[in-house]
Design a protein around this motif. Structure first.
Motif, PDB file in Angstrom:
ATOM      1  N   PRO A 106      -8.941 -85.984   9.408  1.00  0.00           N
ATOM      2  CA  PRO A 106      -8.317 -85.896  10.730  1.00  0.00           C
ATOM      3  C   PRO A 106      -8.926 -84.763  11.549  1.00  0.00           C
ATOM      4  O   PRO A 106      -9.042 -83.639  11.070  1.00  0.00           O
ATOM      5  CB  PRO A 106      -6.841 -85.626  10.401  1.00  0.00           C
ATOM      6  N   GLY A 107      -9.349 -85.087  12.769  1.00  0.00           N
ATOM      7  CA  GLY A 107      -9.993 -84.097  13.625  1.00  0.00           C
ATOM      8  C   GLY A 107     -11.503 -84.097  13.519  1.00  0.00           C
ATOM      9  O   GLY A 107     -12.172 -83.343  14.220  1.00  0.00           O
ATOM     10  N   PHE A 108     -12.036 -84.963  12.683  1.00  0.00           N
ATOM     11  CA  PHE A 108     -13.487 -85.093  12.543  1.00  0.00           C
ATOM     12  C   PHE A 108     -13.959 -86.201  13.491  1.00  0.00           C
ATOM     13  O   PHE A 108     -13.261 -87.186  13.719  1.00  0.00           O
ATOM     14  CB  PHE A 108     -13.828 -85.443  11.094  1.00  0.00           C
ATOM     15  N   ALA A 109     -15.140 -86.032  14.090  1.00  0.00           N
ATOM     16  CA  ALA A 109     -15.664 -87.029  15.023  1.00  0.00           C
ATOM     17  C   ALA A 109     -17.182 -87.065  14.917  1.00  0.00           C
ATOM     18  O   ALA A 109     -17.810 -86.131  14.394  1.00  0.00           O
ATOM     19  CB  ALA A 109     -15.241 -86.705  16.453  1.00  0.00           C
ATOM     20  N   THR A 110     -17.772 -88.152  15.419  1.00  0.00           N
ATOM     21  CA  THR A 110     -19.225 -88.309  15.375  1.00  0.00           C
ATOM     22  C   THR A 110     -19.717 -88.991  16.645  1.00  0.00           C
ATOM     23  O   THR A 110     -18.949 -89.638  17.361  1.00  0.00           O
ATOM     24  CB  THR A 110     -19.672 -89.160  14.170  1.00  0.00           C
ATOM     25  N   PHE A 111     -21.020 -88.846  16.927  1.00  0.00           N
ATOM     26  CA  PHE A 111     -21.678 -89.680  17.933  1.00  0.00           C
ATOM     27  C   PHE A 111     -23.147 -89.816  17.550  1.00  0.00           C
ATOM     28  O   PHE A 111     -23.691 -89.008  16.785  1.00  0.00           O
ATOM     29  CB  PHE A 111     -21.517 -89.106  19.350  1.00  0.00           C
ATOM     30  N   LYS A 112     -23.762 -90.864  18.067  1.00  0.00           N
ATOM     31  CA  LYS A 112     -25.163 -91.130  17.774  1.00  0.00           C
ATOM     32  C   LYS A 112     -26.033 -90.495  18.848  1.00  0.00           C
ATOM     33  O   LYS A 112     -25.752 -90.609  20.044  1.00  0.00           O
ATOM     34  CB  LYS A 112     -25.435 -92.628  17.699  1.00  0.00           C
ATOM     35  N   ILE A 113     -27.089 -89.796  18.423  1.00  0.00           N
ATOM     36  CA  ILE A 113     -28.004 -89.157  19.359  1.00  0.00           C
ATOM     37  C   ILE A 113     -28.799 -90.247  20.090  1.00  0.00           C
ATOM     38  O   ILE A 113     -29.468 -91.066  19.451  1.00  0.00           O
ATOM     39  CB  ILE A 113     -28.968 -88.207  18.624  1.00  0.00           C
ATOM     40  N   PRO A 114     -28.756 -90.272  21.432  1.00  0.00           N
ATOM     41  CA  PRO A 114     -29.412 -91.349  22.171  1.00  0.00           C
ATOM     42  C   PRO A 114     -30.829 -91.031  22.647  1.00  0.00           C
ATOM     43  O   PRO A 114     -31.529 -91.913  23.137  1.00  0.00           O
ATOM     44  CB  PRO A 114     -28.491 -91.514  23.374  1.00  0.00           C
ATOM     45  N   PRO A 219      -2.129 -75.845  -2.074  1.00  0.00           N
ATOM     46  CA  PRO A 219      -3.067 -76.976  -2.173  1.00  0.00           C
ATOM     47  C   PRO A 219      -3.679 -77.364  -0.841  1.00  0.00           C
ATOM     48  O   PRO A 219      -4.691 -78.066  -0.807  1.00  0.00           O
ATOM     49  CB  PRO A 219      -2.202 -78.110  -2.736  1.00  0.00           C
ATOM     50  N   ASN A 220      -3.104 -76.922   0.278  1.00  0.00           N
ATOM     51  CA  ASN A 220      -3.642 -77.258   1.594  1.00  0.00           C
ATOM     52  C   ASN A 220      -4.737 -76.298   2.048  1.00  0.00           C
ATOM     53  O   ASN A 220      -5.386 -76.535   3.059  1.00  0.00           O
ATOM     54  CB  ASN A 220      -2.521 -77.261   2.641  1.00  0.00           C
ATOM     55  N   PHE A 221      -4.944 -75.206   1.301  1.00  0.00           N
ATOM     56  CA  PHE A 221      -5.914 -74.191   1.725  1.00  0.00           C
ATOM     57  C   PHE A 221      -7.345 -74.698   1.596  1.00  0.00           C
ATOM     58  O   PHE A 221      -7.742 -75.252   0.574  1.00  0.00           O
ATOM     59  CB  PHE A 221      -5.739 -72.926   0.880  1.00  0.00           C
ATOM     60  N   LEU A 222      -8.144 -74.480   2.656  1.00  0.00           N
ATOM     61  CA  LEU A 222      -9.553 -74.852   2.651  1.00  0.00           C
ATOM     62  C   LEU A 222     -10.450 -73.629   2.528  1.00  0.00           C
ATOM     63  O   LEU A 222     -11.236 -73.508   1.608  1.00  0.00           O
ATOM     64  CB  LEU A 222      -9.909 -75.617   3.931  1.00  0.00           C
ATOM     65  N   GLN A 223     -10.337 -72.687   3.475  1.00  0.00           N
ATOM     66  CA  GLN A 223     -11.214 -71.520   3.492  1.00  0.00           C
ATOM     67  C   GLN A 223     -10.637 -70.462   4.412  1.00  0.00           C
ATOM     68  O   GLN A 223      -9.658 -70.688   5.117  1.00  0.00           O
ATOM     69  CB  GLN A 223     -12.600 -71.901   3.986  1.00  0.00           C
ATOM     70  N   PHE A 224     -11.266 -69.280   4.382  1.00  0.00           N
ATOM     71  CA  PHE A 224     -10.897 -68.194   5.281  1.00  0.00           C
ATOM     72  C   PHE A 224     -11.784 -68.217   6.520  1.00  0.00           C
ATOM     73  O   PHE A 224     -12.925 -68.666   6.479  1.00  0.00           O
ATOM     74  CB  PHE A 224     -11.082 -66.834   4.596  1.00  0.00           C
ATOM     75  N   VAL A 225     -11.235 -67.709   7.609  1.00  0.00           N
ATOM     76  CA  VAL A 225     -12.023 -67.414   8.807  1.00  0.00           C
ATOM     77  C   VAL A 225     -11.775 -65.950   9.136  1.00  0.00           C
ATOM     78  O   VAL A 225     -10.645 -65.461   9.032  1.00  0.00           O
ATOM     79  CB  VAL A 225     -11.606 -68.311   9.991  1.00  0.00           C
ATOM     80  N   PHE A 226     -12.831 -65.235   9.513  1.00  0.00           N
ATOM     81  CA  PHE A 226     -12.736 -63.803   9.785  1.00  0.00           C
ATOM     82  C   PHE A 226     -13.170 -63.495  11.213  1.00  0.00           C
ATOM     83  O   PHE A 226     -14.050 -64.151  11.757  1.00  0.00           O
ATOM     84  CB  PHE A 226     -13.631 -63.015   8.829  1.00  0.00           C
ATOM     85  N   CYS A 227     -12.542 -62.497  11.784  1.00  0.00           N
ATOM     86  CA  CYS A 227     -12.932 -61.983  13.101  1.00  0.00           C
ATOM     87  C   CYS A 227     -12.956 -60.462  13.004  1.00  0.00           C
ATOM     88  O   CYS A 227     -11.929 -59.837  12.753  1.00  0.00           O
ATOM     89  CB  CYS A 227     -11.946 -62.437  14.176  1.00  0.00           C
ATOM     90  N   VAL A 228     -14.147 -59.877  13.181  1.00  0.00           N
ATOM     91  CA  VAL A 228     -14.316 -58.426  13.049  1.00  0.00           C
ATOM     92  C   VAL A 228     -14.396 -57.799  14.437  1.00  0.00           C
ATOM     93  O   VAL A 228     -15.084 -58.309  15.324  1.00  0.00           O
ATOM     94  CB  VAL A 228     -15.591 -58.098  12.246  1.00  0.00           C
ATOM     95  N   LYS A 283      -6.973 -77.944   4.912  1.00  0.00           N
ATOM     96  CA  LYS A 283      -7.813 -79.095   4.608  1.00  0.00           C
ATOM     97  C   LYS A 283      -7.501 -80.275   5.527  1.00  0.00           C
ATOM     98  O   LYS A 283      -8.378 -81.079   5.840  1.00  0.00           O
ATOM     99  CB  LYS A 283      -7.593 -79.532   3.155  1.00  0.00           C
ATOM    100  N   ASP A 284      -6.253 -80.401   5.933  1.00  0.00           N
ATOM    101  CA  ASP A 284      -5.817 -81.546   6.741  1.00  0.00           C
ATOM    102  C   ASP A 284      -4.807 -81.059   7.764  1.00  0.00           C
ATOM    103  O   ASP A 284      -3.658 -80.769   7.428  1.00  0.00           O
ATOM    104  CB  ASP A 284      -5.200 -82.617   5.833  1.00  0.00           C
ATOM    105  N   VAL A 285      -5.228 -80.955   9.034  1.00  0.00           N
ATOM    106  CA  VAL A 285      -4.360 -80.385  10.067  1.00  0.00           C
ATOM    107  C   VAL A 285      -3.214 -81.315  10.445  1.00  0.00           C
ATOM    108  O   VAL A 285      -2.300 -80.902  11.157  1.00  0.00           O
ATOM    109  CB  VAL A 285      -5.169 -80.017  11.331  1.00  0.00           C
ATOM    110  N   THR A 286      -3.254 -82.569   9.990  1.00  0.00           N
ATOM    111  CA  THR A 286      -2.116 -83.465  10.247  1.00  0.00           C
ATOM    112  C   THR A 286      -1.024 -83.278   9.208  1.00  0.00           C
ATOM    113  O   THR A 286       0.121 -83.688   9.429  1.00  0.00           O
ATOM    114  CB  THR A 286      -2.559 -84.934  10.257  1.00  0.00           C
TER     115      THR A 286
END
Length: 467
Positions: A106-114, A219-228, A283-286
């Motif tokens: 959820p929240g992932f998207a794609t497009f084809k390079i034209p 179980p929902n944890f994916l990773q950390f994000v840091f702001c210094v 891992k899943d924002v929904t």
């Protein structure tokens, strides 16, 4: 899948370390796209220029909060930006097959390079409830060839319930807009579950640059994000998923040398006044939303020289490299409780030694403890007085307990030494549990104790009648 994490490195602005409870994937830092001034968009006949991005949560538009405006009914028609001669000549094409890919995540998207590699870039914006919300990518995907798939990791940019549309603008090599494509609308409902905020006692940033953070047991944890942030309140470089040099995970704690990363990436060496915010991402924002940003945690675990409020914190983990203008206020203790806790904090040089038979090293640092820790100290004083407070950690890690004990001998600060005085250490460890540690030596200028529990410590004393 590895390519996707490389793309995610661009979203977070640098390298990505995916930390899961069963392992860790390190991905080499991706080359960041050049940051350019955001393009003016039209909204009800008025110019709307996005302010410099500091992250995911909010964006300022003409001094107002975009999310707030959208909730109040402000909207903007989806209009193409000004086009240049390339569109008229038909040499560059709009993004193809732009769509959400929620089956992937959820929240992932794609497009084809034209367009052919090297002939175009692509700017990615999110629209929220009919109005512009934020720029996710300024000038990206120029290294992909025609027909390749561009992947958009938008899940941490989507934070509020509402309707989202992706807008991809084809740019020429000068960064001028040529044509646009819009995705279908996706209505997101923010879940009622949120990852818990990372607590400051679970963070450690030692004087040697070693940074540690306890991994949430969720179980929902994916990773950390840091702001210094530096001592002037300016953001250092980009927010990052995990800028790790020789990372380690041990006893549920992730560790790396923050100072080496800052020096290698930005030529900056952390010094007094630097501080960091930490966020846990989902891992899943929904199913579960990202945590709130932690309170500010100072370099060398110094006391925070300002009252950290929600306005001080980064709004999100967006990809902008612009520095924040938020400064940390100079803080002075004012209430009786603050004055009491600050009185036990010292800048005296700490002198200590450890038994050579210890199975691991320890660090000892001056620290002003929070109210809950201090209350726990006081609950077991039994006639003793708090003299100094410290953070003591095994090998500089933010770990509460170790398998074996370490023997530590700490020099009593000169101002606390007195004849006929007894000393103890009190450790407040996980869940605020106080543990009393008695002095094992007879030297009146030192205290020796053994412990396998760690975090907040208080050196306490009591004057006794001479025998």
């Amino acid at each position: 899948m590895r390519n996707r994490w490389k793309r995610l490195a661009v979203v977070f602005g640098a390298a990505v370390l995916v930390v899961c409870q069963n392992g860790m994937i390190q991905v080499k830092a991706a080359e960041l796209p050049a940051t350019e001034q955001s393009l003016t968009q039209e909204s009800g006949g008025e110019d709307v220029k996005p302010a410099e991005e500091t992250g995911l949560e909010t964006e300022a538009v003409d001094g107002e909060n975009v999310e707030k405006g959208a909730e109040e009914g402000d909207s903007a028609e989806l209009q193409s930006e000004d086009v240049n001669e390339n569109q008229k000549e038909g040499t560059l094409l709009p993004a193809e097959e732009l769509s959400w890919a929620h089956e992937e995540q959820p929240g992932f998207a794609t497009f084809k390079i034209p367009n052919a590699k090297g002939t175009a870039f692509y700017k990615v914006d999110l629209l929220f409830n009919g109005g512009w919300y934020k720029t996710v990518q300024q000038k990206a995907f120029g290294d992909l060839d025609k027909g390749e798939i561009a992947e958009l990791f938008l899940f941490h940019d989507i934070t509020e319930s509402g309707k989202y549309i992706i807008q991809v603008t084809t740019l020429d090599t000068d960064g001028k807009p040529v044509c646009q494509m819009f995705s279908e609308e996706w209505e997101y409902t923010k879940p009622g579950i949120q990852l818990p905020q990372i607590q400051t006692q679970d963070i450690c940033w030692g004087e040697d640059g070693t940074f540690s953070c306890k991994i949430p047991e969720n179980p929902n944890f994916l990773q950390f994000v840091f702001c210094v942030m530096d001592a002037n309140g300016n953001q250092v470089g980009y927010k990052f998923g995990s800028p790790v040099v020789n990372p380690t995970i041990e006893n549920g704690v992730m560790s790396f040398n923050m100072n080496e990363y800052l020096k290698n990436m930005y030529g900056v060496t952390a010094e007094k006044g630097f501080y960091v915010f930490v966020q846990a991402t989902s891992k899943d924002v929904t199913a579960c939303s990202d945590s709130e940003w932690s309170e500010a945690h100072m370099f060398a675990n110094e006391p925070v020289p300002g009252n950290s409020t929600s306005s001080d914190k980064p709004a999100s983990s967006g990809s902008s490299g612009d520095s924040s203008e938020t400064a940390v206020e100079v803080w002075k203790p004012s209430t009786p409780d603050e004055i009491k806790r600050y009185g036990a904090y010292s800048r005296e040089k700490i002198e200590f030694s450890v038994d050579e038979k210890n199975a691991y090293a320890v660090t000892v640092q001056n620290a002003m403890q929070g109210k809950l820790c201090y209350d726990s100290f006081e609950s077991v004083l039994g006639g003793y007085t708090i003299g100094r407070t410290y953070n003591i950690l095994p090998a500089g890690q933010a770990a509460y307990i170790m398998d074996g004990k370490a023997k530590i001998t700490l020099q009593i600060p000169g101002s606390l030494q007195a004849a006929n005085r007894e000393y103890r250490m009190i450790c407040v460890t996980e869940n605020g549990i106080p543990v009393i540690l008695k002095d094992l030596d007879t030297n009146p200028s030192t205290i020796t104790f053994e412990t396998n529990v760690y975090y907040a410590f208080a050196l306490v004393y009591k004057d006794v009648v001479a025998k």
